[in-house]
Structure formats: C-alpha cells, structure tokens
Design a protein around this motif. Structure first.
Motif, PDB file in Angstrom:
ATOM      1  N   PRO A   6      35.308  -3.514 -11.716  1.00  0.00           N
ATOM      2  CA  PRO A   6      34.739  -2.945 -12.946  1.00  0.00           C
ATOM      3  C   PRO A   6      35.665  -1.956 -13.656  1.00  0.00           C
ATOM      4  O   PRO A   6      35.793  -2.007 -14.876  1.00  0.00           O
ATOM      5  CB  PRO A   6      33.462  -2.258 -12.455  1.00  0.00           C
ATOM      6  CG  PRO A   6      33.044  -3.074 -11.278  1.00  0.00           C
ATOM      7  CD  PRO A   6      34.354  -3.453 -10.608  1.00  0.00           C
ATOM      8  N   ALA A  54      36.627  -2.918 -17.528  1.00  0.00           N
ATOM      9  CA  ALA A  54      35.961  -2.159 -18.594  1.00  0.00           C
ATOM     10  C   ALA A  54      36.883  -1.802 -19.758  1.00  0.00           C
ATOM     11  O   ALA A  54      36.515  -2.014 -20.913  1.00  0.00           O
ATOM     12  CB  ALA A  54      35.296  -0.914 -18.013  1.00  0.00           C
ATOM     13  N   ASP A 102      31.001  -1.821 -19.807  1.00  0.00           N
ATOM     14  CA  ASP A 102      30.910  -1.360 -18.425  1.00  0.00           C
ATOM     15  C   ASP A 102      30.339  -2.458 -17.544  1.00  0.00           C
ATOM     16  O   ASP A 102      29.378  -3.138 -17.921  1.00  0.00           O
ATOM     17  CB  ASP A 102      30.035  -0.115 -18.329  1.00  0.00           C
ATOM     18  CG  ASP A 102      30.692   1.093 -18.964  1.00  0.00           C
ATOM     19  OD1 ASP A 102      31.936   1.189 -18.906  1.00  0.00           O
ATOM     20  OD2 ASP A 102      29.969   1.942 -19.520  1.00  0.00           O
TER      21      ASP A 102
END
Length: 95
Positions: free
Chosen positions: A68, A72, A78
C-alpha cells in the motif's frame, strides 16, 4: 510481450489464459505483460515493474512491490492489504 492480455476475458477464459502463461514460464520463456488489475498482478505475477508517467517507480518481487505505501503515491489512492486464506488482496480505503 502482451498489452492488457486479459481485457475482455470472462472468468473461465482468464483462468485458462493464466494457466497457459504459467506453462510458458515454466518452460523457460519470459512473459512481459502490462496490466492495470492490481489484484490479478499481485496473485499471478512473479515480478512487478511499477511505471507511472513513463517512468519506472519501483520494481521487484510482486509481494514486495505491491505494498500500500508504494502504490498510494502512484495512484493517489490509499490501499490496504488483507490476507484471505492463502492469498493477499489489495482493497481501497474508503473515506
């Protein structure tokens, strides 16, 4: 070299296509494919080259790159990663 090879395939065709690619790779061929389905890439690919605006942002093992915190900034979204059974999945963080 394949550009979005799974686009338009139904689930059964996609499974068969993935199996064919796996056989090719096991035979020693290199398959290079562009894709936008992050979860499919996380599940199926050995190595990832994360490219944004024509520039290589990150590369390496799919498990390492598909984090992540790495995704992102590239997508402006996100993500969270969740383990379900034997597999990791990326989900969007809802506001």
């Amino acid at each position: 070299m394949l550009d979005e090879p799974a686009t338009g395939l139904d689930v059964a065709q996609r499974v068969a296509f993935d199996a064919m690619l796996k056989v090719l790779c096991q035979a020693g061929l290199i398959v290079l494919a562009s894709a936008h389905d992050l979860n499919h890439s996380l599940q199926q690919d050995d190595d990832i080259y994360l490219i944004s605006e024509g520039k290589l942002i990150d590369s390496g093992n799919a498990i390492d790159v598909m984090q992540p915190e790495r995704l992102a900034p590239v997508f402006g979204i996100d993500f969270q990663r969740h383990r379900v059974g034997e597999s990791d999945w990326l989900v969007l963080v809802s506001e």
